[in-house]
Design an enzyme around this catalytic site. Structure first.
Site, PDB file in Angstrom:
ATOM      1  N   HIS A 221      57.891  18.471  60.239  1.00  0.00           N
ATOM      2  CA  HIS A 221      57.500  19.764  59.492  1.00  0.00           C
ATOM      3  C   HIS A 221      58.648  20.600  59.736  1.00  0.00           C
ATOM      4  CE1 HIS A 221      54.289  22.960  58.348  1.00  0.00           C
ATOM      5  NE2 HIS A 221      55.423  23.584  58.967  1.00  0.00           N
ATOM      6  N   GLU A 222      58.986  21.261  60.861  1.00  0.00           N
ATOM      7  CA  GLU A 222      60.103  21.987  60.889  1.00  0.00           C
ATOM      8  C   GLU A 222      61.423  21.594  60.559  1.00  0.00           C
ATOM      9  OE1 GLU A 222      59.041  24.605  61.906  1.00  0.00           O
ATOM     10  OE2 GLU A 222      57.147  24.066  62.724  1.00  0.00           O
TER      11      GLU A 222
ATOM     12  N   CYS B  35      50.826  26.169  58.351  1.00  0.00           N
ATOM     13  CA  CYS B  35      52.255  26.742  58.388  1.00  0.00           C
ATOM     14  C   CYS B  35      52.065  28.325  58.314  1.00  0.00           C
ATOM     15  CB  CYS B  35      53.064  26.424  57.107  1.00  0.00           C
ATOM     16  SG  CYS B  35      54.812  26.827  57.341  1.00  0.00           S
ATOM     17  N   LEU B  36      52.827  28.998  59.324  1.00  0.00           N
ATOM     18  CA  LEU B  36      52.773  30.298  59.625  1.00  0.00           C
ATOM     19  C   LEU B  36      53.322  30.941  58.118  1.00  0.00           C
ATOM     20  CD1 LEU B  36      54.221  30.700  63.064  1.00  0.00           C
ATOM     21  CD2 LEU B  36      51.837  30.954  62.411  1.00  0.00           C
TER      22      LEU B  36
ATOM     23  N   HIS C 170      61.781  22.551  56.940  1.00  0.00           N
ATOM     24  CA  HIS C 170      61.933  24.000  56.683  1.00  0.00           C
ATOM     25  C   HIS C 170      63.553  24.187  56.479  1.00  0.00           C
ATOM     26  CE1 HIS C 170      58.142  25.971  56.510  1.00  0.00           C
ATOM     27  NE2 HIS C 170      57.928  25.587  57.660  1.00  0.00           N
TER      28      HIS C 170
ATOM     29  N   GLY D  71      55.081  25.198  66.108  1.00  0.00           N
ATOM     30  CA  GLY D  71      56.401  25.056  65.794  1.00  0.00           C
ATOM     31  C   GLY D  71      56.732  26.249  65.011  1.00  0.00           C
TER      32      GLY D  71
ATOM     33  N   GLN E 192      62.076  30.674  58.516  1.00  0.00           N
ATOM     34  CA  GLN E 192      60.873  31.458  58.516  1.00  0.00           C
ATOM     35  C   GLN E 192      60.864  32.872  58.960  1.00  0.00           C
ATOM     36  OE1 GLN E 192      58.416  27.949  60.505  1.00  0.00           O
ATOM     37  NE2 GLN E 192      56.943  28.886  59.293  1.00  0.00           N
TER      38      GLN E 192
HETATM   39 ZN    ZN Z   1      55.976  25.458  58.581  1.00  0.00          ZN
END
Ligand code: ZN
Length: 174
Positions: free
Chosen positions: A143-144, A101-102, A147, A48, A53
């Site tokens: 999670h997304e 997480c990226l 953000h 995701g 991000q």
């Molecule tokens: Zn993330």
């Protein structure tokens, strides 16, 4: 096809801002942002990615679960852009699971999430969806969604000992 965009990382203040609602979905800038997010999440082995991000402050994320080197056990689904998403209801029970997480490279954390959620969002064609997700997909969505409110998974880890390096995580769990 989209272009891979640079992913901003923990410490960049733009990860901590609230995202604003997306306007008309026909906007060409929005459509190319979606293409770019899809390209970026695939290349970086994410499951995701949220618009903040890549330093875009819009209420938009991609859920793209599939098995990959970072998440070998992930279920497979069609990568889906979710615009102006909301959580309508959630299960009482939470479950803890490991997340990465990226934007937080090299770390994993054990994060409690609702096991099941009912959500609504617009797809990239502007169609409204109401869906029920559970387990890993529900975890990705939450999670997304965080953000979009300037949160990262580390904020939800309950004990600092529940944070591991990626190498330690791989050694223990794969
Ligand atoms: Zn993330």
């Amino acid at each position: 096809m989209g272009n891979v965009r640079p992913v901003i990382e923990l410490g960049d203040g733009r990860l901590r801002q609230w995202a604003r609602p997306v306007g008309p979905v026909e906007d060409p800038g929005l459509q190319s942002l979606i293409d770019d997010l899809l390209a970026t999440v695939v290349l970086k082995n994410g499951v995701g990615i949220a618009a903040p991000q890549v330093a875009s402050g819009l209420q938009l994320f991609i859920v793209a679960s599939r098995p990959n080197p970072r998440y070998p056990q992930a279920p497979t689904m069609e990568p889906t852009a979710m615009i102006n998403p909301r959580i309508l209801s959630h299960s009482h029970d939470q479950v803890k699971g490991w997340e990465g997480c990226l934007s937080v490279p090299g770390l994993r954390g054990l994060v409690p999430r609702y096991r099941a959620i009912e959500v609504t969002y617009l797809d990239r064609d502007g169609q409204r969806h109401q869906q029920y997700f559970q387990d890993f997909i529900a975890r990705i969505f939450q999670h997304e969604y965080d953000h979009l409110q300037g949160k990262v998974f580390l904020d939800r880890v309950e004990d600092p000992q529940d944070i591991l390096t990626e190498a330690e995580y791989q050694q223990r769990f794969t």
